[in-house]
Design a protein around this motif. Structure first.
Motif, mmCIF file in Angstrom:
data_model
loop_
_atom_site.group_PDB
_atom_site.id
_atom_site.type_symbol
_atom_site.label_atom_id
_atom_site.label_comp_id
_atom_site.label_asym_id
_atom_site.label_seq_id
_atom_site.Cartn_x
_atom_site.Cartn_y
_atom_site.Cartn_z
ATOM 1 N N ASP A 144 0.808 -1.226 0.000
ATOM 2 C CA ASP A 144 0.000 0.000 0.000
ATOM 3 C C ASP A 144 0.839 1.273 0.000
ATOM 4 O O ASP A 144 0.356 2.355 -0.336
ATOM 5 C CB ASP A 144 -0.985 -0.006 1.186
ATOM 6 N N GLY A 145 2.110 1.164 0.399
ATOM 7 C CA GLY A 145 2.974 2.348 0.416
ATOM 8 C C GLY A 145 2.712 3.304 1.562
ATOM 9 O O GLY A 145 3.355 4.355 1.650
ATOM 10 N N THR A 146 1.780 2.966 2.448
ATOM 11 C CA THR A 146 1.399 3.909 3.502
ATOM 12 C C THR A 146 1.491 3.330 4.913
ATOM 13 O O THR A 146 1.511 4.087 5.878
ATOM 14 C CB THR A 146 -0.051 4.403 3.291
ATOM 15 N N CYS A 147 1.499 2.025 5.070
ATOM 16 C CA CYS A 147 1.493 1.437 6.413
ATOM 17 C C CYS A 147 2.852 1.659 7.083
ATOM 18 O O CYS A 147 3.802 2.131 6.475
ATOM 19 C CB CYS A 147 1.160 -0.052 6.350
ATOM 20 N N CYS A 185 5.784 -0.065 5.268
ATOM 21 C CA CYS A 185 6.108 0.620 4.010
ATOM 22 C C CYS A 185 6.850 1.927 4.303
ATOM 23 O O CYS A 185 7.835 2.256 3.650
ATOM 24 C CB CYS A 185 4.840 0.897 3.209
ATOM 25 N N CYS A 196 4.448 -5.220 4.063
ATOM 26 C CA CYS A 196 3.237 -4.392 4.108
ATOM 27 C C CYS A 196 2.083 -5.135 4.798
ATOM 28 O O CYS A 196 1.806 -6.293 4.480
ATOM 29 C CB CYS A 196 2.829 -4.007 2.683
ATOM 30 N N VAL A 197 1.415 -4.439 5.714
ATOM 31 C CA VAL A 197 0.325 -5.094 6.456
ATOM 32 C C VAL A 197 -0.875 -5.390 5.544
ATOM 33 O O VAL A 197 -1.723 -6.219 5.884
ATOM 34 C CB VAL A 197 -0.131 -4.251 7.671
HETATM 35 ZN ZN LIG Z 1 2.279 -1.131 3.604
#
Ligand SMILES: [Zn+2]
Length: 349
Positions: free
Chosen positions: A89-92, A95, A103-104
């Motif tokens: 996701d690039g946001t967790c 990441c 990544c979760v």
């Molecule tokens: Zn992630």
């Protein structure tokens, strides 16, 4: 669409499947321009890992975004994108910490995403990409066709070789040995040089059963498997060993070779683990202060750093492909790599 399906040992087929559809809102449909066959794709093909049910395969691909879901805001139709070998996701928190492989919300190509909808494999005409904004890397330009092979290496092998070099702490002047002469090993040589590893012909070398292989300038040294190579590293380094060892094979023998090649206080970066892998000799690590670091490469995190050098031609990782075939020749691509007639195959669509 036509896509590659793995049925089991020696049985990979190009089949006609339904075109993928947007489903989760944060996904995208990518038209594949080129896809690779990875060494790990050979495990089920060779029967090393079992296939419980036929599944779409391929996890290294580049292409053009065709459609986006309503929640997608970074990538847009028409973008040329590189896909890492996993979904993230690039946001967790992981990441954001640069470990996007953990990544979760992550998942894998050809497998169900976090909402239970299966993502396509990369060796096909189209792929539904979950979490498109975090997963896909838009390169910002429409590439010349001659650039496609180099860009495809960013999907896995170049970034994985780079991860070995980063994990081993390669810096300007480092004396580096590379264990493994497949596509990742060759990319590790490029990555080490790019980070400033010593450039004397004997200082950086890929060692493996086929010498230093195609695509990377020769290094003039070949020797037999096992201790011979360790002895050679010590001969070349005046009995000291190397500052860094980039280990991409992941067997007991290759790890012993890496441990034997590192100087006291040296660092091993490891990025290969085929099946179980070796245990580490803690006593030897204690006595020598040799460090071991690495793991599955968070390739998505390295793409922005490496892309400019690929686009300018400062490095030419596309030369690791010694076989280019149309997707219709997928069986030959697997067979050629299985029989070691090719180091790495690129499928061009
Ligand atoms: Zn992630």
């Amino acid at each position: 669409m036509r896509a590659t399906v793995m049925y089991g040992a020696g049985d990979v087929r190009l089949e006609t499947l339904p075109d993928p559809q947007l489903s989760t809102g944060d996904d995208a449909i990518v038209r594949v321009v080129a896809a690779c066959v990875c060494g790990s794709d050979l495990w089920p093909f060779r029967g090393v890992t079992s296939v419980t049910a036929p599944r779409q395969v391929g996890h290294e691909f580049v292409g053009v975004v065709e459609q986006i879901g309503r929640g997608v805001g970074v990538v847009k139709p028409g973008d040329f994108v590189i896909a890492p070998f996993y979904v993230c996701d690039g946001t967790c928190v992981h990441c954001r910490n640069g470990v996007s492989t953990s990544c979760v919300n992550g998942s894998w190509w050809g497998s169900p995403d976090r909402k239970g909808v299966s993502a396509d494999g990369g060796q096909g005409e189209f792929v539904r990409v979950p979490l498109a904004d975090g997963t896909l890397f838009p390169i910002g330009v429409t590439p010349d066709p001659a650039m496609i092979p180099g860009l495809a290496t960013l999907s896995d092998v170049l970034c994985t070789g780079h991860h070995a070099a980063v994990s081993a702490g390669v810096r300007p002047g480092s004396v580096v040995a590379v264990v493994g002469d497949g596509a990742v090993g060759l990319c590790a040589v490029l990555a080490a040089r790019r980070l400033g590893a010593a450039k004397d012909d004997c200082d950086v070398q890929a060692s493996g059963p086929a010498g230093d292989g195609a695509g990377v300038r020769g290094h003039g040294h070949h020797c037999r498997p096992g201790r011979c190579r360790v002895a050679a590293v010590h001969r070349l380094t005046g009995g000291i060993g190397t500052d860094c060892v980039l280990e991409r094979v992941g067997t007991q023998q290759s790890m012993q070779q890496a441990l034997g090649s590192a100087r006291p206080g040296g660092q091993i970066g490891f990025v290969g683990l085929p099946n179980g892998g070796p245990e580490l000799p803690i006593n030897q690590l204690f006595d020598s202060n040799v460090g071991v670091r690495g793991g599955i490469a968070p390739v998505r995190d390295y793409m922005a750093d490496l892309l400019p050098d690929v686009l300018t031609g400062a490095i030419t990782p596309g030369r690791v492909f010694d076989l280019q075939l149309p997707l219709t020749e997928i069986v030959e691509a697997y067979s050629a790599m299985d029989q070691r007639r090719a180091i790495k195959a690129l499928l061009v669509l």
